[in-house]
Scaffold this active site. Structure first.
Site, PDB file in Angstrom:
ATOM      1  N   SER A  36     -50.690  -1.593 -17.030  1.00 48.48           N
ATOM      2  CA  SER A  36     -50.831  -0.729 -15.867  1.00 48.48           C
ATOM      3  C   SER A  36     -49.545  -0.029 -15.467  1.00 48.48           C
ATOM      4  CB  SER A  36     -51.359  -1.533 -14.678  1.00 48.48           C
ATOM      5  OG  SER A  36     -50.469  -2.575 -14.352  1.00 48.48           O
ATOM      6  N   ASP A 246     -47.225  -1.603  -4.557  1.00 45.79           N
ATOM      7  CA  ASP A 246     -48.240  -2.590  -4.177  1.00 45.79           C
ATOM      8  C   ASP A 246     -47.715  -3.964  -4.588  1.00 45.79           C
ATOM      9  OD1 ASP A 246     -48.762  -2.902  -6.907  1.00 45.79           O
ATOM     10  OD2 ASP A 246     -50.607  -1.713  -6.870  1.00 45.79           O
ATOM     11  N   HIS A 249     -46.808  -3.552  -8.588  1.00 41.66           N
ATOM     12  CA  HIS A 249     -46.193  -2.397  -9.251  1.00 41.66           C
ATOM     13  C   HIS A 249     -45.041  -1.806  -8.459  1.00 41.66           C
ATOM     14  CE1 HIS A 249     -50.471  -2.521 -10.594  1.00 41.66           C
ATOM     15  NE2 HIS A 249     -49.872  -2.485 -11.757  1.00 41.66           N
TER      16      HIS A 249
END
Ligand SMILES: *[C@@H]1O[C@H](CO)[C@@H](O)[C@H](O)[C@H]1NC(C)=O
Ligand SMILES: *[C@@H]1O[C@H](CO)[C@@H](O)[C@H](O)[C@H]1NC(C)=O
Length: 281
Positions: A36, A246, A249
């Site tokens: 991600s 977040d 990340h």
């Protein structure tokens, strides 16, 4: 395709990225494999809850929430800009026609990806002509707010060191794999992105590096600080002061600093930076 479970598998390969520059003159293509941290939208097309195609993701990205798991650009976006290439499109966003035509690179990264078969991937790319590889090791996953906040006991340092110890073992294995591949693949050049130490230091002393918001999280999250951003909530105003966008990340600012250092500095990418790698015959 079975529905993939929530966010848990995500951190297995955070900051573990394989990037390939194709042959000279100056890197005509950039292929991206990873999780991600470098997904540019593949997960939008998968049946998974690990998606980032809603606000406030992409709040600082020109195209808005396009599937990147941060507020703005990923490290790969910065690399593409520095190399003079377009942002690398997500493989699953391309039509069949585009897939056969795109010549400047494709992004195969997927949020929540499991372990990559690094060696198999590298061998396949080599067999079709790739000679330049950049492999990012893992960052200190034990420092991620999601991990710290889901632990039963508060750790003595800002991080869960038992998790970081596992990362260190994994990173040693990556290094072994790189050394082996380098020996096996004639004319190949490997660059390592050693982001563990710099990231760990930043987590311990955020203010020293300009992140005056410390380890607090920029967007509004749920689950007692263990989830990705909740939809349509207003995030922090000055994103450049935060390490974490977040609970998993980093912000664009962290990505920017990592990318600049790796592209033209002496760390975290060794023994060459990406600019030197691209110039190499
Ligand atoms: C390695 O580089 C040499 C010199 O450019 C070249 O002759 C040879 O074919 C290359 N071998 C491979 C497998 O790329
Ligand atoms: C958050 O923590 C509280 C107190 O430990 C607990 O009761 C609650 O169930 C937790 N909520 C979530 C969503 O994990």
């Amino acid at each position: 395709m079975p529905k993939r479970s929530n966010f848990r598998p995500l951190f297995l390969v955070l900051l573990h990225v394989i990037m390939v520059l194709s042959e000279t003159p100056l890197a005509p293509a950039l292929y991206v494999f990873g999780d991600s941290l470098v997904d540019s939208g593949n997960n939008n097309f998968l049946e998974t809850t690990a998606v980032a195609n809603y606000k406030p993701y992409g709040i600082d990205f020109p195209l808005g929430p396009a599937g990147r798991f941060t507020n703005g650009k990923t490290i790969m976006d910065f690399f593409a800009e520095s190399l003079g290439l377009p942002y690398v499109p997500a493989y699953l966003s391309l039509s069949n026609d585009e897939k056969s035509k795109v010549a400047t690179g494709v992004n195969y990264a997927s949020g929540s990806a499991g372990f990559l078969p690094e060696r198999g991937t590298a061998l396949r790319l080599y067999s079709i002509g790739s000679r330049k590889f950049v492999v990012f090791k893992m960052g200190p996953l034990g420092c991620l707010p999601a991990i710290v906040n889901s632990a039963n006991r508060k750790p003595n340092t800002p991080c869960i060191e038992a998790v970081n110890q596992l990362v260190i073992i994994f990173n040693d294995k990556i290094l072994e794999t790189i050394i082996k591949l380098r020996g096996d693949l004639e004319n190949s050049t490997f660059v390592q992105g050693n982001i563990y130490l710099s990231s760990y230091t930043t987590n311990l002393e955020p203010c020293t590096f300009g992140f005056t918001a410390g380890r607090s999280i920029c967007c509004v999250v749920g689950g007692n600080g263990t989830t990705t951003c909740l939809q349509n909530q207003t995030p922090c105003a000055d994103r450049t002061k935060y390490i974490y966008w977040d609970t998993f990340h980093p912000t664009e600012e962290v990505n920017r600093q990592t990318a600049i250092g790796c592209f033209s500095g002496r760390s975290p990418c060794v023994p060459l930076n990406i600019n030197e790698l691209a110039q190499r015959q």
